[in-house]
Design a protein around this motif. Sequence first.
Motif, PDB file in Angstrom:
ATOM      1  N   GLU A 175      35.425  40.390  32.156  1.00 22.52           N
ATOM      2  CA  GLU A 175      35.100  41.572  32.949  1.00 22.52           C
ATOM      3  C   GLU A 175      36.402  42.246  33.362  1.00 22.52           C
ATOM      4  OE1 GLU A 175      33.244  42.755  37.334  1.00 22.52           O
ATOM      5  OE2 GLU A 175      33.226  40.659  36.680  1.00 22.52           O
ATOM      6  N   ILE A 176      36.431  43.563  33.289  1.00 24.03           N
ATOM      7  CA  ILE A 176      37.547  44.355  33.817  1.00 24.03           C
ATOM      8  C   ILE A 176      36.987  45.183  34.961  1.00 24.03           C
ATOM      9  CG2 ILE A 176      39.192  46.203  33.375  1.00 24.03           C
ATOM     10  CD1 ILE A 176      39.285  45.307  30.448  1.00 24.03           C
ATOM     11  N   ARG A 177      37.663  45.134  36.092  1.00 22.58           N
ATOM     12  CA  ARG A 177      37.234  45.936  37.243  1.00 22.58           C
ATOM     13  C   ARG A 177      38.450  46.340  38.060  1.00 22.58           C
ATOM     14  NH1 ARG A 177      38.090  43.013  41.711  1.00 22.58           N
ATOM     15  NH2 ARG A 177      37.501  40.822  41.821  1.00 22.58           N
ATOM     16  N   SER A 178      38.249  47.304  38.945  1.00 17.41           N
ATOM     17  CA  SER A 178      39.311  47.692  39.867  1.00 17.41           C
ATOM     18  C   SER A 178      39.657  46.510  40.750  1.00 17.41           C
ATOM     19  CB  SER A 178      38.859  48.857  40.762  1.00 17.41           C
ATOM     20  OG  SER A 178      38.673  50.014  40.002  1.00 17.41           O
ATOM     21  N   ALA A 179      40.935  46.365  41.032  1.00 20.22           N
ATOM     22  CA  ALA A 179      41.366  45.287  41.930  1.00 20.22           C
ATOM     23  C   ALA A 179      41.011  45.644  43.366  1.00 20.22           C
ATOM     24  CB  ALA A 179      42.867  45.070  41.791  1.00 20.22           C
ATOM     25  N   HIS A 180      40.660  44.641  44.129  1.00 18.92           N
ATOM     26  CA  HIS A 180      40.379  44.790  45.557  1.00 18.92           C
ATOM     27  C   HIS A 180      41.516  44.141  46.334  1.00 18.92           C
ATOM     28  CE1 HIS A 180      36.092  44.369  43.873  1.00 18.92           C
ATOM     29  NE2 HIS A 180      36.389  45.652  43.951  1.00 18.92           N
ATOM     30  N   PHE A 181      41.601  44.477  47.594  1.00 15.26           N
ATOM     31  CA  PHE A 181      42.660  43.900  48.414  1.00 15.26           C
ATOM     32  C   PHE A 181      42.608  42.373  48.392  1.00 15.26           C
ATOM     33  CE2 PHE A 181      44.670  42.548  52.385  1.00 15.26           C
ATOM     34  CZ  PHE A 181      45.918  43.118  52.201  1.00 15.26           C
ATOM     35  N   GLU A 182      41.400  41.803  48.294  1.00 18.67           N
ATOM     36  CA  GLU A 182      41.249  40.348  48.251  1.00 18.67           C
ATOM     37  C   GLU A 182      41.864  39.749  46.986  1.00 18.67           C
ATOM     38  OE1 GLU A 182      38.279  42.391  48.480  1.00 18.67           O
ATOM     39  OE2 GLU A 182      38.678  42.489  50.624  1.00 18.67           O
ATOM     40  N   ASP A 183      42.126  40.580  45.976  1.00 19.09           N
ATOM     41  CA  ASP A 183      42.717  40.115  44.719  1.00 19.09           C
ATOM     42  C   ASP A 183      44.248  40.089  44.760  1.00 19.09           C
ATOM     43  OD1 ASP A 183      40.170  40.003  43.378  1.00 19.09           O
ATOM     44  OD2 ASP A 183      40.279  42.189  43.113  1.00 19.09           O
ATOM     45  N   LEU A 184      44.844  40.564  45.841  1.00 15.58           N
ATOM     46  CA  LEU A 184      46.290  40.740  45.905  1.00 15.58           C
ATOM     47  C   LEU A 184      47.054  39.465  45.547  1.00 15.58           C
ATOM     48  CD1 LEU A 184      48.788  42.460  46.503  1.00 15.58           C
ATOM     49  CD2 LEU A 184      48.517  41.837  48.916  1.00 15.58           C
ATOM     50  N   ALA A 185      46.676  38.334  46.111  1.00 15.46           N
ATOM     51  CA  ALA A 185      47.401  37.082  45.835  1.00 15.46           C
ATOM     52  C   ALA A 185      47.317  36.716  44.357  1.00 15.46           C
ATOM     53  CB  ALA A 185      46.850  35.946  46.700  1.00 15.46           C
ATOM     54  N   GLN A 186      46.143  36.889  43.751  1.00 12.50           N
ATOM     55  CA  GLN A 186      46.000  36.578  42.329  1.00 12.50           C
ATOM     56  C   GLN A 186      46.805  37.551  41.466  1.00 12.50           C
ATOM     57  OE1 GLN A 186      42.076  34.995  40.831  1.00 12.50           O
ATOM     58  NE2 GLN A 186      41.378  36.060  42.685  1.00 12.50           N
TER      59      GLN A 186
END
Length: 156
Positions: A2-13
């Motif tokens: 899946e490709i999606r827009s990054a969310h703030f919760e994804d920052l560490a990853q």
Amino acid sequence: MEIRSAHFEDLAQVLNILNTVSQALKEKGINQWNDPWRAEQIVGEIENGQAFVLLNEKNAIGTFFIREVDRISEWVVEPHSMYLNKIAILPDYQGKNIGSQIIEFAVSFSRNLRKEIYLDCWAGNDKLKTFYSTHGFKYVRDVPEDNYYISVFQGK
């Protein structure tokens, strides 16, 4: 996948992916990026919807960024073009056609906006330059960037 827009919760990853790939590139003698990447370099791009993640189930295995530009380094591009950058796939997932999926997504994304798309890489990265060319990107020119050159490509 899946490709999606990054969310703030994804920052560490996202930071982990960028830093892991940066280190792997350095170990291969490829001077693509300076590291370590820091949160303040990425937060604004996530907030502006310019950051994307690739998910394998729920784990982020790659990231890339698309933003509007009028120039790349010192080189002027078509006004309000899209710029695909910071393409990073964790080493364990490289060579599995994921880069091709990113390219297809980015080209489609820019076409939907009716905009040209560009990308670049360190001019010494012949493998990546060949990859871009085989995916329909046209080499435009090499331009200076700090103490090295980047090769600029225009999308199909």
